[in-house]
Design an enzyme around this catalytic site. Structure first.
Site, PDB file in Angstrom:
ATOM      1  N   HIS A 167       0.822  -1.225   0.000  1.00  0.00           N
ATOM      2  CA  HIS A 167       0.000   0.000   0.000  1.00  0.00           C
ATOM      3  C   HIS A 167       0.858   1.280   0.000  1.00  0.00           C
ATOM      4  O   HIS A 167       1.029   1.938   1.007  1.00  0.00           O
ATOM      5  CB  HIS A 167      -1.059   0.029   1.097  1.00  0.00           C
ATOM      6  CG  HIS A 167      -0.656  -0.379   2.476  1.00  0.00           C
ATOM      7  ND1 HIS A 167       0.480   0.075   3.101  1.00  0.00           N
ATOM      8  CD2 HIS A 167      -1.281  -1.190   3.371  1.00  0.00           C
ATOM      9  CE1 HIS A 167       0.546  -0.433   4.305  1.00  0.00           C
ATOM     10  NE2 HIS A 167      -0.496  -1.207   4.497  1.00  0.00           N
TER      11      HIS A 167
ATOM     12  N   ALA B 216       1.723   4.009   5.694  1.00  0.00           N
ATOM     13  CA  ALA B 216       2.611   3.329   6.649  1.00  0.00           C
ATOM     14  C   ALA B 216       4.057   3.280   6.156  1.00  0.00           C
ATOM     15  O   ALA B 216       4.732   2.262   6.245  1.00  0.00           O
ATOM     16  CB  ALA B 216       2.097   1.924   6.958  1.00  0.00           C
TER      17      ALA B 216
ATOM     18  N   ARG C 110      15.347  14.881  -0.369  1.00  0.00           N
ATOM     19  CA  ARG C 110      16.708  14.402  -0.115  1.00  0.00           C
ATOM     20  C   ARG C 110      16.755  12.886   0.065  1.00  0.00           C
ATOM     21  O   ARG C 110      17.771  12.265  -0.231  1.00  0.00           O
ATOM     22  CB  ARG C 110      17.296  15.098   1.121  1.00  0.00           C
ATOM     23  CG  ARG C 110      17.592  16.571   0.905  1.00  0.00           C
ATOM     24  CD  ARG C 110      18.538  17.123   1.973  1.00  0.00           C
ATOM     25  NE  ARG C 110      18.753  18.549   1.773  1.00  0.00           N
ATOM     26  CZ  ARG C 110      18.017  19.506   2.335  1.00  0.00           C
ATOM     27  NH1 ARG C 110      17.012  19.171   3.140  1.00  0.00           N
ATOM     28  NH2 ARG C 110      18.260  20.784   2.100  1.00  0.00           N
TER      29      ARG C 110
ATOM     30  N   GLY D 131     -10.915   6.117  -2.748  1.00  0.00           N
ATOM     31  CA  GLY D 131     -11.442   7.460  -2.593  1.00  0.00           C
ATOM     32  C   GLY D 131     -11.242   8.032  -1.211  1.00  0.00           C
ATOM     33  O   GLY D 131     -11.665   9.153  -0.937  1.00  0.00           O
ATOM     34  N   VAL D 132     -10.567   7.283  -0.332  1.00  0.00           N
ATOM     35  CA  VAL D 132     -10.356   7.711   1.046  1.00  0.00           C
ATOM     36  C   VAL D 132      -8.873   7.681   1.411  1.00  0.00           C
ATOM     37  O   VAL D 132      -8.312   8.675   1.875  1.00  0.00           O
ATOM     38  CB  VAL D 132     -11.146   6.816   2.033  1.00  0.00           C
ATOM     39  CG1 VAL D 132     -10.884   7.241   3.478  1.00  0.00           C
ATOM     40  CG2 VAL D 132     -12.638   6.850   1.727  1.00  0.00           C
TER      41      VAL D 132
ATOM     42  N   ASP E  58      -7.286  -3.722   0.284  1.00  0.00           N
ATOM     43  CA  ASP E  58      -6.917  -3.672   1.711  1.00  0.00           C
ATOM     44  C   ASP E  58      -8.180  -3.620   2.560  1.00  0.00           C
ATOM     45  O   ASP E  58      -8.227  -2.964   3.604  1.00  0.00           O
ATOM     46  CB  ASP E  58      -6.013  -2.473   1.999  1.00  0.00           C
ATOM     47  CG  ASP E  58      -5.272  -2.603   3.327  1.00  0.00           C
ATOM     48  OD1 ASP E  58      -5.131  -3.738   3.821  1.00  0.00           O
ATOM     49  OD2 ASP E  58      -4.846  -1.576   3.887  1.00  0.00           O
TER      50      ASP E  58
ATOM     51  N   GLY F 207     -10.422   1.552   8.138  1.00  0.00           N
ATOM     52  CA  GLY F 207     -10.071   0.642   7.056  1.00  0.00           C
ATOM     53  C   GLY F 207     -10.924   0.877   5.831  1.00  0.00           C
ATOM     54  O   GLY F 207     -11.894   1.640   5.844  1.00  0.00           O
TER      55      GLY F 207
END
Length: 417
Positions: free
Chosen positions: A243, A247, A254, A281-282, A305, A341
């Site tokens: 994803h 995360a 740099r 969309g979120v 996911d 989620g």
């Protein structure tokens, strides 16, 4: 777009019963548009014994006619969608429903075909070792009339606690004894197809290569990795980013971190770095979707996911550890505005992505079919409509809405108007 079926046999069963339940007859899908060879073509699709067949030898060598002809009413026929990262759905959580995991996986597999998904990787988030030992051997290899199970995606527990997201921190582990640590943690590597890990936490330079040798795709995610950390992991055999944008360190001029792998010149020649991306969309802004698409289009893979609330009606649902509330197409921790989620099905992700990026319809479909198949090195069997490939496909209207889903040449879902 009405699908009409005409069969030549004089058998007593109805034509619909024949076509919906049998993979042995020679089927000819007509009046359709096929997604094949990176374009949409006007051609018929021929299916027999669960595979897509070349009609020429059927005509000229076998001199066989189709047992059933299916008029598709001008629909698009695309390969079935493949979801490499899905945590559950329809009230089932793969990581927590240990006692009913067989029934839970079957429920999700049968639900996914409604959104055109014909293959998926049940995904387990960071969990205690005994949970892996209980769940992994009990996940069924196949589900009748359900999406095919390609293997398990173990998203953790070898991740960076600083980027744990919703993963339980007390279950996060380090790889302190090389490959034996993974074997002890999971109990067995046999059912695992993908492992997501934080590359900066891998101290043994042989671990990634050893996993790849066993046919496991190594994904990088839930990580604080620098670009050099990611490049080193890719050189050792990692081929997937979990994803993208979520995360991991944000892009910095740099040190672009794992995101920089999309444009890295340190990737070995001839190797593609694939990346999952959530287009619900979120979770990912449309501009971020466009950046990823324009930077590295050949590696982009759509993933849902999705969590246990996928497919549930609006309202409060008591699933797992927290009560969830589904409202306006989003899942929240009940009583709060905290997102917990994704609940967008794959067909919706395809439509959102196509609209956000203005990519071709073919590309949007291939991001959910060909690319994940290539990532897992199964493109000879899945992800295309090539001759000899599995007859897993979906009929779509011009708005990319699912009309029907077929697995091994058998109809497993028809959308009721």
């Amino acid at each position: 777009m009405d699908v009409r079926i005409k069969c030549n046999s004089e058998e007593p069963e109805s034509p619909e019963q024949k076509i919906l339940a049998s993979s042995q007859r020679l089927l000819q899908f007509t009046n359709c548009r096929l997604v094949r060879d990176h374009r949409i073509i006007h051609d018929d699709l021929w299916v027999r014994d669960g595979r897509i067949v070349n009609p020429e030898p059927v005509f000229f060598d076998e001199r066989t006619k189709a047992h059933c002809r299916i008029d598709c009413g001008g629909a698009i026929i695309a390969p079935g969608y493949i979801d490499l990262q899905i945590n559950g759905g329809y009230g089932v959580d793969f990581s927590y429903d240990t006692e009913t995991i067989e029934e839970g996986v079957a429920t999700v597999a049968r639900g996914l075909v409604k959104s055109g998904v014909t293959s998926f990787c049940p995904t387990l988030v960071t969990s205690p070792s005994d949970s892996y030992h209980t769940i992994l051997p009990r996940i069924p290899a196949e589900v009748p009339k359900g999406a095919g199970i390609l293997g398990i995606h173990a998203e953790g527990p070898f991740i960076n606690p600083q980027k744990k997201g919703a993963h339980p921190e007390h279950c996060i582990q380090t790889i302190d004894k090389g490959l034996s640590t993974l074997k002890e943690t999971y109990g067995s590597l046999e059912r695992i197809k993908i492992i997501t890990l934080a590359p900066e936490k891998v101290t043994d330079p042989e671990v990634i290569g050893q996993l790849v040798e066993r046919g496991i795709t190594v994904a990088l995610g839930h990580s604080m990795a620098s670009l050099s950390d990611g490049e080193r992991a890719v050189q050792q055999g990692a081929t997937l980013i979990t994803h993208l944008f979520n995360a991991m360190l944000p892009f910095h001029h740099r040190d672009p971190g794992l995101v920089g792998l999309l444009a890295s010149d340190a990737v070995p020649h001839g190797r593609t770095v694939y990346f999952g991306i959530i287009s619900d969309g979120v979770h990912t802004h449309p501009a971020a979707l466009r950046i990823a698409y324009r930077t590295h289009p050949q590696g982009l893979i759509l993933v849902t996911d999705a969590i246990s609330a996928l497919g549930l009606e609006e309202g409060v649902h008591h699933i797992g550890q927290l009560p969830l509330q589904v409202k306006q197409g989003k899942a929240f921790i009940a009583g709060t505005e905290t997102l917990c989620g994704s609940i967008a099905p794959m067909d919706e992700c395809v439509r959102i992505f196509q609209k956000a990026t203005d990519c071709s319809v073919v590309y949007a479909i291939e991001a959910a079919t060909l690319h994940p198949a290539q990532c897992l090195k199964i493109e000879k069997q899945k992800g295309t409509l090539d001759f000899g490939s599995d007859a897993d496909f979906v009929l779509l209207d011009d708005q990319l809405r699912v009309l029907s889903t077929w697995i091994a040449g058998v109809c497993v879902h028809r959308t009721v108007k």
